[in-house]
Design an enzyme around this catalytic site. Structure first.
Site, PDB file in Angstrom:
ATOM      1  N   LYS A  46      -7.793  83.669  12.450  1.00 36.63           N
ATOM      2  CA  LYS A  46      -7.595  82.962  13.719  1.00 36.63           C
ATOM      3  C   LYS A  46      -7.030  83.885  14.787  1.00 36.63           C
ATOM      4  CE  LYS A  46      -3.627  80.656  14.754  1.00 36.63           C
ATOM      5  NZ  LYS A  46      -3.039  80.750  16.060  1.00 36.63           N
ATOM      6  N   ASN A  47      -5.958  84.600  14.463  1.00 40.51           N
ATOM      7  CA  ASN A  47      -5.272  85.364  15.504  1.00 40.51           C
ATOM      8  C   ASN A  47      -6.064  86.586  15.960  1.00 40.51           C
ATOM      9  OD1 ASN A  47      -3.248  83.513  15.693  1.00 40.51           O
ATOM     10  ND2 ASN A  47      -1.809  84.614  14.365  1.00 40.51           N
ATOM     11  N   CYS A  97       7.207  76.209  23.967  1.00 42.91           N
ATOM     12  CA  CYS A  97       6.519  76.278  22.688  1.00 42.91           C
ATOM     13  C   CYS A  97       7.419  75.713  21.602  1.00 42.91           C
ATOM     14  CB  CYS A  97       6.217  77.736  22.403  1.00 42.91           C
ATOM     15  SG  CYS A  97       5.655  77.995  20.770  1.00 42.91           S
ATOM     16  N   ARG A 117       9.015  81.571  24.457  1.00 41.88           N
ATOM     17  CA  ARG A 117       7.934  82.545  24.231  1.00 41.88           C
ATOM     18  C   ARG A 117       7.709  83.370  25.481  1.00 41.88           C
ATOM     19  NH1 ARG A 117       3.126  80.459  20.220  1.00 41.88           N
ATOM     20  NH2 ARG A 117       2.681  82.529  19.451  1.00 41.88           N
ATOM     21  N   ASP A 119       4.524  83.826   9.845  1.00 39.93           N
ATOM     22  CA  ASP A 119       3.518  82.767   9.741  1.00 39.93           C
ATOM     23  C   ASP A 119       3.352  82.246   8.307  1.00 39.93           C
ATOM     24  OD1 ASP A 119       3.192  83.062  12.438  1.00 39.93           O
ATOM     25  OD2 ASP A 119       1.345  84.230  12.310  1.00 39.93           O
ATOM     26  N   ARG A 121      -6.074  73.387  14.566  1.00 38.84           N
ATOM     27  CA  ARG A 121      -6.131  74.535  15.485  1.00 38.84           C
ATOM     28  C   ARG A 121      -6.399  75.830  14.724  1.00 38.84           C
ATOM     29  NH1 ARG A 121      -1.000  75.758  17.251  1.00 38.84           N
ATOM     30  NH2 ARG A 121      -2.034  77.709  17.664  1.00 38.84           N
TER      31      ARG A 121
END
Ligand code: EPU
Length: 419
Positions: A22-23, A117, A122, A306, A398
């Protein structure tokens, strides 16, 4: 409203295939704005963030053609707008890559600033510092950020924090700049290497990605006409590893880069699990209650923030008391409130949490407070006694492709229900 309903306790067994990262995907898609040509991206994860980003590009004048749900062709020859759709970009955190990409392509960018966030503050001061060093003027007004430059000129930039987003954004802004840019104290995460590989495939000259000094020699044009495959998602792979350990399962994880998982593999072994890593796939299994361990999240190659909440679930049922120190995000322990509803004994304060391991969790209705918290709660539901209902699935969708299907194929009793 949709919810996931999970009936535990199931030891996971079988094989799971990991999707593209994803990132990396949410950086590569905006990076295509820099290409005066056509490119094809393969191994994209089929997640809502990717679709949203492609729609933003369409509004900026790119022609998007999906070949299948994992492969897209992007034609950026006619980018005709430097203002991103402000309402969408304000809600979407990775939209900050549009600033670097549009600045690089059009020498001007207006993007809605992502709001507060749920991981804590952030800031993007390091991104702005980089753009300014390249010659841009940057202003934040009325919830938007605008940046412009007559021309961008390479410079040396020392980053005060090894920020993933700022490193990528400075790469994006400098690829077409005049001269050489050097980023010192750059982030080293696998997706930094992936974005550099992608841009180099399209004609850029970026060296040193994956180390803390990255050198970008500006080129006149990126011509594209090439195909690139997104790197596998090490966070998704780590999520399944920790699910296997927590559930005392035995699974094979395919399409991953085991080198990227070294900090997770080390911790899994420390808490009594077993890993057989083979380059692009691994087997992970655990036959007993996990042992306690202390975790400190760190930039790559440290233990990733994460995976902190997924590891938190494992430690919540470990034999003994564990401590997690979260050093990246201020508010990443919100999931512990939800886990405590399931019988965990966790006390969190600020950036630390103490996990007094309990023998088992009990199913309860819980809320995903962010993407990784959502994944952690799925693991909790799989190992808990009874039924767990998870709400706020938009967070999970997401960033995880087909998560319930993948867990179902490993034997989990999990269904998505419309309420
Ligand atoms: N920071 C600053 N100033 C900046 C930039 C960052 O102070 O200008 C601080 C942040 O507040 C944070 C730390 O530096 O405390 C690290 O932030 P970083 O910029 O590295 O994070 P990011 O680029 O915003 C990416 C991932 C996150 C992941 C972090 C850390 C994407 C789109 N997001 O965020 O992923 O947690 O790196 O690895 O790549 C997730 O996938 O669930 C997720 C949150």
């Amino acid at each position: 409203m949709e919810k996931l309903v999970i009936t535990g306790k199931t030891p996971l067994k079988g094989t799971v295939e990991i999707s593209g990262m994803k990132n990396a995907a949410v950086a590569i898609i905006p990076a295509t704005l820099l290409i005066n040509g056509i490119c094809t991206i393969e191994n994209l994860p089929n997640i809502s963030d990717v679709k949203l980003y492609c729609n933003i590009l369409k509004e900026l004048g790119a022609v998007i053609t999906w070949k299948n749900e994992h492969e897209v062709t992007i034609d950026s020859r006619n980018i005709n707008c430097y203002q991103a759709p402000l309402d969408v970009t304000r809600k979407f955190r990775a939209s900050y890559y549009l600033i670097g990409a549009l600045l690089g392509r059009c020498k001007k960018a207006i993007v809605g600033l992502p709001g507060g966030c749920n991981l804590g503050p952030r800031p993007i001061d390091q991104h702005i510092k980089g753009f300014e060093a390249l010659g841009a003027t940057v202003e934040a007004t009325q919830g938007n950020i605008s940046a412009q430059a007559k021309k961008l000129k390479g410079n040396s930039i020392y980053m005060d924090i090894a920020s993933v987003g700022a490193t990528i954004n400075i790469i994006l802004a400098s690829v077409l700049a005049e001269g050489t840019t050097i980023i010192d104290n750059a982030a080293k995460e696998p997706h930094i290497v992936d974005i550099a590989n992608f841009l180099n495939t399209m004609g850029a000259d970026i060296r040193g990605a994956g180390t803390d000094v990255i050198k970008i020699n500006g080129v006149k044009e990126l011509t594209g006409n090439a195909t690139y495959s997104v790197v596998p998602d090490q966070i998704e792979a780590g999520t399944f590893m920790l699910a296997a350990v927590a559930s005392r399962g035995d699974i094979i994880i395919k399409n991953c880069i085991t080198k990227h998982l070294e900090p997770v593999i080390a911790k899994v072994i420390e808490i009594g699990g077993h890993v057989d890593a083979n380059g692009d796939h691994l087997r992970v299994w655990c036959k007993k209650r996990p042992e306690k361990a202390n975790i400190k999240t760190l930039p790559y190659p440290g233990f990733p923030t994460d995976l902190q909440s997924q590891m938190g679930v494992v430690l919540s049922i470990a034999d003994g008391t564990s401590i997690i120190n979260e050093t990246i995000w201020e508010s990443r322990f919100q999931y512990t409130v939800e886990l405590n509803k399931m019988g965990a004994k966790i006390i969190s304060q600020g950036k630390s949490a103490v996990f007094e391991g309990v023998p088992e969790l009990t199913g309860a209705p819980v809320y995903a407070t962010d993407l990784r918290a959502g994944a952690a709660l799925i693991i909790a539901g799989i190992i808990a006694n009874g039924t767990t209902e998870i709400y706020n699935l938009n967070h999970i969708d997401r960033g995880y492709e087909n998560i319930e299907e993948k867990f179902k194929n490993l034997g989990a009793k999990i269904t998505r229900v419309e309420e």
